[in-house]
Design a protein around this motif. Structure first.
Motif, PDB file in Angstrom:
ATOM      1  N   ILE A 265       0.835  -1.209   0.000  1.00  0.00           N
ATOM      2  CA  ILE A 265       0.000   0.000   0.000  1.00  0.00           C
ATOM      3  C   ILE A 265       0.862   1.248   0.000  1.00  0.00           C
ATOM      4  O   ILE A 265       0.611   2.205  -0.735  1.00  0.00           O
ATOM      5  CB  ILE A 265      -0.940  -0.013   1.224  1.00  0.00           C
ATOM      6  CG1 ILE A 265      -1.985  -1.121   1.076  1.00  0.00           C
ATOM      7  CG2 ILE A 265      -1.630   1.344   1.399  1.00  0.00           C
ATOM      8  CD1 ILE A 265      -2.826  -1.343   2.315  1.00  0.00           C
ATOM      9  N   GLU A 266       1.920   1.220   0.813  1.00  0.00           N
ATOM     10  CA  GLU A 266       2.789   2.388   0.938  1.00  0.00           C
ATOM     11  C   GLU A 266       3.638   2.597  -0.312  1.00  0.00           C
ATOM     12  O   GLU A 266       3.694   3.702  -0.863  1.00  0.00           O
ATOM     13  CB  GLU A 266       3.690   2.217   2.163  1.00  0.00           C
ATOM     14  CG  GLU A 266       4.583   3.413   2.451  1.00  0.00           C
ATOM     15  CD  GLU A 266       3.809   4.648   2.844  1.00  0.00           C
ATOM     16  OE1 GLU A 266       4.290   5.776   2.549  1.00  0.00           O
ATOM     17  OE2 GLU A 266       2.725   4.514   3.441  1.00  0.00           O
ATOM     18  N   LYS A 267       4.283   1.541  -0.782  1.00  0.00           N
ATOM     19  CA  LYS A 267       5.211   1.660  -1.909  1.00  0.00           C
ATOM     20  C   LYS A 267       4.501   1.971  -3.225  1.00  0.00           C
ATOM     21  O   LYS A 267       5.015   2.714  -4.056  1.00  0.00           O
ATOM     22  CB  LYS A 267       6.027   0.376  -2.048  1.00  0.00           C
ATOM     23  CG  LYS A 267       6.913   0.050  -0.860  1.00  0.00           C
ATOM     24  CD  LYS A 267       8.055   1.030  -0.706  1.00  0.00           C
ATOM     25  CE  LYS A 267       8.992   0.600   0.410  1.00  0.00           C
ATOM     26  NZ  LYS A 267      10.136   1.542   0.579  1.00  0.00           N
ATOM     27  N   GLU A 268       3.305   1.389  -3.404  1.00  0.00           N
ATOM     28  CA  GLU A 268       2.563   1.590  -4.644  1.00  0.00           C
ATOM     29  C   GLU A 268       1.574   2.745  -4.543  1.00  0.00           C
ATOM     30  O   GLU A 268       0.839   3.010  -5.491  1.00  0.00           O
ATOM     31  CB  GLU A 268       1.837   0.303  -5.039  1.00  0.00           C
ATOM     32  CG  GLU A 268       2.734  -0.918  -5.186  1.00  0.00           C
ATOM     33  CD  GLU A 268       3.776  -0.732  -6.281  1.00  0.00           C
ATOM     34  OE1 GLU A 268       3.484  -0.023  -7.267  1.00  0.00           O
ATOM     35  OE2 GLU A 268       4.883  -1.301  -6.151  1.00  0.00           O
ATOM     36  N   ASP A 269       1.557   3.399  -3.390  1.00  0.00           N
ATOM     37  CA  ASP A 269       0.676   4.559  -3.164  1.00  0.00           C
ATOM     38  C   ASP A 269      -0.785   4.206  -3.481  1.00  0.00           C
ATOM     39  O   ASP A 269      -1.478   4.915  -4.218  1.00  0.00           O
ATOM     40  CB  ASP A 269       1.122   5.756  -4.015  1.00  0.00           C
ATOM     41  CG  ASP A 269       0.488   7.064  -3.530  1.00  0.00           C
ATOM     42  OD1 ASP A 269       0.177   7.168  -2.333  1.00  0.00           O
ATOM     43  OD2 ASP A 269       0.299   7.976  -4.357  1.00  0.00           O
ATOM     44  N   ILE A 270      -1.252   3.104  -2.922  1.00  0.00           N
ATOM     45  CA  ILE A 270      -2.631   2.654  -3.127  1.00  0.00           C
ATOM     46  C   ILE A 270      -3.567   3.476  -2.242  1.00  0.00           C
ATOM     47  O   ILE A 270      -3.309   3.644  -1.052  1.00  0.00           O
ATOM     48  CB  ILE A 270      -2.773   1.152  -2.806  1.00  0.00           C
ATOM     49  CG1 ILE A 270      -1.917   0.342  -3.794  1.00  0.00           C
ATOM     50  CG2 ILE A 270      -4.238   0.711  -2.850  1.00  0.00           C
ATOM     51  CD1 ILE A 270      -1.864  -1.129  -3.480  1.00  0.00           C
ATOM     52  N   ARG A 271      -4.662   3.964  -2.829  1.00  0.00           N
ATOM     53  CA  ARG A 271      -5.595   4.813  -2.088  1.00  0.00           C
ATOM     54  C   ARG A 271      -7.028   4.342  -2.310  1.00  0.00           C
ATOM     55  O   ARG A 271      -7.339   3.706  -3.315  1.00  0.00           O
ATOM     56  CB  ARG A 271      -5.442   6.284  -2.500  1.00  0.00           C
ATOM     57  CG  ARG A 271      -4.058   6.834  -2.187  1.00  0.00           C
ATOM     58  CD  ARG A 271      -3.863   8.261  -2.637  1.00  0.00           C
ATOM     59  NE  ARG A 271      -2.513   8.716  -2.344  1.00  0.00           N
ATOM     60  CZ  ARG A 271      -2.156   9.309  -1.198  1.00  0.00           C
ATOM     61  NH1 ARG A 271      -3.063   9.541  -0.274  1.00  0.00           N
ATOM     62  NH2 ARG A 271      -0.907   9.687  -0.991  1.00  0.00           N
ATOM     63  N   ASP A 272      -7.902   4.703  -1.354  1.00  0.00           N
ATOM     64  CA  ASP A 272      -9.307   4.326  -1.481  1.00  0.00           C
ATOM     65  C   ASP A 272     -10.056   5.367  -2.296  1.00  0.00           C
ATOM     66  O   ASP A 272      -9.461   6.276  -2.879  1.00  0.00           O
ATOM     67  CB  ASP A 272      -9.943   4.143  -0.098  1.00  0.00           C
ATOM     68  CG  ASP A 272      -9.895   5.404   0.750  1.00  0.00           C
ATOM     69  OD1 ASP A 272      -9.754   6.520   0.182  1.00  0.00           O
ATOM     70  OD2 ASP A 272     -10.021   5.304   1.977  1.00  0.00           O
TER      71      ASP A 272
ATOM     72  N   GLN B 108      -7.526   8.373   0.299  1.00  0.00           N
ATOM     73  CA  GLN B 108      -6.755   8.088   1.501  1.00  0.00           C
ATOM     74  C   GLN B 108      -6.111   6.707   1.402  1.00  0.00           C
ATOM     75  O   GLN B 108      -6.671   5.777   0.803  1.00  0.00           O
ATOM     76  CB  GLN B 108      -7.652   8.142   2.735  1.00  0.00           C
ATOM     77  CG  GLN B 108      -8.395   9.449   2.906  1.00  0.00           C
ATOM     78  CD  GLN B 108      -7.438  10.619   3.063  1.00  0.00           C
ATOM     79  OE1 GLN B 108      -6.441  10.513   3.791  1.00  0.00           O
ATOM     80  NE2 GLN B 108      -7.745  11.726   2.418  1.00  0.00           N
ATOM     81  N   LYS B 109      -4.942   6.543   2.026  1.00  0.00           N
ATOM     82  CA  LYS B 109      -4.303   5.236   2.063  1.00  0.00           C
ATOM     83  C   LYS B 109      -5.025   4.361   3.093  1.00  0.00           C
ATOM     84  O   LYS B 109      -5.178   4.754   4.237  1.00  0.00           O
ATOM     85  CB  LYS B 109      -2.826   5.375   2.448  1.00  0.00           C
ATOM     86  CG  LYS B 109      -1.972   6.015   1.365  1.00  0.00           C
ATOM     87  CD  LYS B 109      -0.511   6.066   1.761  1.00  0.00           C
ATOM     88  CE  LYS B 109       0.326   6.706   0.647  1.00  0.00           C
ATOM     89  NZ  LYS B 109       1.752   6.793   1.017  1.00  0.00           N
TER      90      LYS B 109
END
Length: 280
Positions: free
Chosen positions: A90-97, A101-102
């Motif tokens: 989630i952090e490395k790929e900058d995944i957001r909802d 927001q992460k």
């Protein structure tokens, strides 16, 4: 058993054995995992999953130094390697909802998703049996969305029960058309503790600039719509704000104290009635 496959396991929470159906896909995953365990650790290892060493952020994406350990995975979320790797992702790929927001991942959320899927396909009784709950009410309130029939009974055309600041059911005719068609676009799920924590919906059009523009004030805004589907989150947040108020008073942190106090006062206006609506 009866020509059907099951997974049988001892449930620590209830201190008894429990079994759930295992379809072809699940059986295939289990067989592949068993083969991997035998290959990497040995046939004497009695568990289906194991722990790992050398799981570090700097090793992402390949984790070339990660090695299996002959011990069960940690139950503590902070030490569980599966949770840690997904959080790295989630952090490395900058995944957001949907709200930008992460997400904060924990292994527990997979249980809710599976129970929701079972209820939609097979009904509340099947979800209750799968979760091994004693009462339907436990499954209904904490783990599964409302059915279309239940939604129709309260005259609301999507799977949430909303109420307004007058502590009354919110007629769906009063909601913006965009909220009816796409509730997710109006959702205000933010979890940036402790200051930016908001759950619910906003009645304003998504493209309309917010006149308040400060999320901690959402709970007292006339456009805010709390949802009974998020009641466990509200209850957890309310207790957290009470603790924060006590701690900030002791520390003399006036700004944080006023924020916690304002959130508690706003929630006091609708949370008790929301509990009554949710619990029938």
């Amino acid at each position: 058993m009866n020509e059907k496959w099951y997974i049988r396991f001892y449930q620590q929470k209830t201190k008894r054995w429990h079994q759930v159906p295992a379809n072809r896909e699940i059986r295939q995953i289990i067989e592949e995992q068993q083969q991997w365990i035998k290959q990497e650790i040995g046939s004497e290892y009695p568990y289906l999953f194991c722990n790992f060493t050398n799981v570090r952020p700097e090793s992402y994406l390949t984790f070339t130094n990660m090695r299996p350990l002959p011990q069960p995975p940690h139950l503590n979320i902070g030490e569980n390697k599966m949770v840690r790797i997904i959080r790295f992702l989630i952090e490395k790929e900058d995944i957001r909802d949907a709200n930008g927001q992460k997400p904060h991942f924990t292994g527990k959320i997979t249980r809710h998703n599976r129970l929701q899927e079972i209820r939609v396909k097979h009904g509340i009784e099947a979800a209750k049996l799968y979760a091994d709950h004693v009462k339907n009410n436990t499954t209904f309130q904490k783990y599964t969305p409302f059915t279309k029939e239940q939604v129709a009974a309260v005259d609301l055309p999507f799977q949430e029960l909303l109420m307004n600041l007058d502590n009354k059911f919110l007629p769906w005719q009063s909601l913006p058309e965009s909220l009816l068609k796409n509730p997710k676009a109006h959702e205000l799920d933010l979890e940036i503790a402790p200051r930016l924590v908001v759950y619910g919906h906003c009645a304003l059009e998504p493209k309309t600039p917010c006149p308040v523009n400060l999320y901690p004030k959402c709970y007292g805004c006339s456009s805010f719509r709390p949802s009974s589907g998020k009641l466990p989150l509200y209850e957890r947040q309310y207790k957290g704000e009470q603790r924060r108020l006590t701690e900030t008073e002791q520390a003399g942190a006036e700004l944080a104290k006023e924020e916690a106090k304002a959130t508690i006062e706003a929630m006091d206006k609708w949370l008790p009635e929301l509990k009554n609506l949710a619990n029938g």
